[in-house]
Design a protein around this motif. Structure first.
Motif, short mmCIF file in Angstrom:
data_model
loop_
_atom_site.label_atom_id
_atom_site.label_comp_id
_atom_site.label_asym_id
_atom_site.label_seq_id
_atom_site.Cartn_x
_atom_site.Cartn_y
_atom_site.Cartn_z
N LEU A 183 0.83 -1.21 0.00
CA LEU A 183 0.00 0.00 0.00
C LEU A 183 0.87 1.26 0.00
N VAL A 184 2.02 1.19 0.64
CA VAL A 184 2.95 2.31 0.59
C VAL A 184 3.49 2.47 -0.83
N ARG A 185 3.87 1.36 -1.45
CA ARG A 185 4.36 1.41 -2.82
C ARG A 185 3.27 1.93 -3.76
N TYR A 186 2.04 1.52 -3.52
CA TYR A 186 0.93 2.00 -4.35
C TYR A 186 0.78 3.51 -4.22
N ALA A 187 0.83 4.02 -3.00
CA ALA A 187 0.69 5.47 -2.78
C ALA A 187 1.81 6.24 -3.47
N LYS A 188 3.03 5.75 -3.36
CA LYS A 188 4.15 6.42 -4.00
C LYS A 188 4.00 6.42 -5.52
N ALA A 189 3.58 5.27 -6.08
CA ALA A 189 3.39 5.18 -7.52
C ALA A 189 2.27 6.11 -7.98
N TYR A 190 1.22 6.22 -7.16
CA TYR A 190 0.11 7.11 -7.51
C TYR A 190 0.57 8.55 -7.58
N LEU A 191 1.38 8.98 -6.63
CA LEU A 191 1.88 10.35 -6.64
C LEU A 191 2.78 10.61 -7.85
N GLU A 192 3.51 9.59 -8.27
CA GLU A 192 4.40 9.74 -9.42
C GLU A 192 3.64 9.96 -10.72
N PHE A 203 -5.85 4.04 4.54
CA PHE A 203 -6.18 2.66 4.18
C PHE A 203 -6.50 1.86 5.44
N GLY A 204 -7.20 0.77 5.22
CA GLY A 204 -7.34 -0.28 6.23
C GLY A 204 -6.64 -1.53 5.71
N HIS A 205 -7.26 -2.66 5.92
CA HIS A 205 -6.92 -3.95 5.30
C HIS A 205 -5.68 -4.61 5.87
N ARG A 206 -4.62 -3.87 6.15
CA ARG A 206 -3.36 -4.48 6.52
C ARG A 206 -3.24 -4.85 8.02
N HIS A 207 -4.17 -4.39 8.84
CA HIS A 207 -4.17 -4.72 10.26
C HIS A 207 -2.89 -4.26 10.98
N ILE A 208 -2.31 -3.18 10.52
CA ILE A 208 -1.17 -2.57 11.21
C ILE A 208 -1.47 -1.09 11.42
N MET A 209 -0.87 -0.52 12.44
CA MET A 209 -0.95 0.93 12.64
C MET A 209 0.29 1.56 12.03
N LEU A 210 0.06 2.48 11.08
CA LEU A 210 1.19 3.10 10.39
C LEU A 210 0.86 4.55 10.06
N LEU A 223 -4.84 2.09 9.33
CA LEU A 223 -5.64 2.34 10.52
C LEU A 223 -5.57 1.28 11.61
N GLY A 224 -4.86 0.18 11.38
CA GLY A 224 -4.84 -0.87 12.39
C GLY A 224 -6.09 -1.72 12.35
N ASP A 225 -6.59 -2.15 13.50
CA ASP A 225 -7.81 -2.95 13.54
C ASP A 225 -8.41 -2.90 14.94
#
Length: 247
Positions: A183-192, A203-210, A223-225
């Motif tokens: 998802l981080v790579r997706y965001a960077k590619a989107y900005l490019e 985003f959600g989905h990944r079950h991590i807080m970032l 967003l975590g979970d």
């Protein structure tokens, strides 16, 4: 000043939860804690561990949660629901009964003068081929019609077993590092490639807080979970932060 809240991956009703009813009550208590200062609440997918709408039958469960959401919308709080990969099959019942605004695709919105890219996160970036295939089947209207013809006594049991197996076999990995988080790579590619500047990807989905700065003026929020973290994000003015619900 009114605040805007974001939360994801509640997985209400999941069979792997130690006490599903207490998890639902905790979410209701969180709603009560924010309802006086919230102008909007964004539910960013996988709110329910499984949901399938039938034309004349309401699936069992989630009474407290649904009642609280209806109370919030009756108070004039905007409640947005982005479907995830577990609560794909929301059609017209929940919007009609609860007053939520359902979103089926990622959206770019302006909130408090900041530009947000909002999505659950499934199907974005370089997800595995098998996942993309299964996702396309689940979103196919003909497949949905055929699925609805099967009696719920089989479909509900099958769906919960699938979900439990997915979680128990380790599909929810810990943070993989900036270069390995898709998802981080997706965001960077989107900005490019896009001419649209995004202040915050949520985003959600990944079950991590970032909360990660990927450019001087752009951040990724995951967003975590509500299985491990009981976490959410709050936008106050033009500043967003991750928090955890502690009683």
């Amino acid at each position: 000043m009114k605040k805007i809240y974001f939360l994801s991956d509640l997985h209400l009703g999941a069979r792997t939860l130690e006490n599903p009813l207490e998890n639902e009550r905790r979410v209701v208590r969180w709603f009560d804690s924010v309802k006086e200062d919230a102008s909007a609440i964004y539910l960013m997918g996988d709110i329910l561990d499984y949901w399938y709408e039938y034309k004349t039958v309401v699936p069992r469960g989630f009474t407290r949660f649904f009642g609280k959401v209806a109370e919030l919308t009756d108070k004039g709080i905007d409640v947005h629901w982005f479907i995830g990969n577990h609560d794909i099959w929301i059609f017209d019942y929940l919007p009609g009964e609860l007053g939520v605004k359902v979103h089926y695709t990622p959206e770019i919105v302006d909130l408090n003068g900041k530009t947000f890219y909002l999505a659950h996160g499934d199907g974005l970036g370089d997800t595995p081929l098998t996942f993309r295939f299964i996702r396309s089947v689940f979103h196919n209207r003909l497949c949905q019609m055929l699925y609805s013809a099967i009696h719920p006594r089989w479909t509900v049991a099958f769906a919960h077993k699938w979900s439990s197996h997915s979680r128990q076999t380790g599909n929810c990995k810990d943070y993989c590092g900036e270069d390995n988080e898709y998802l981080v790579r997706y965001a960077k590619a989107y900005l490019e490639k896009s001419s649209v500047h995004i202040d915050f990807f949520v985003f959600g989905h990944r079950h991590i807080m970032l909360d990660l700065m990927i450019r001087r003026d752009s951040r990724v929020i995951i967003l975590g979970d509500w299985i491990n973290y009981f976490s959410y994000a709050v936008l106050e003015g033009d500043q967003i932060r991750l928090e955890q619900f502690e009683e």
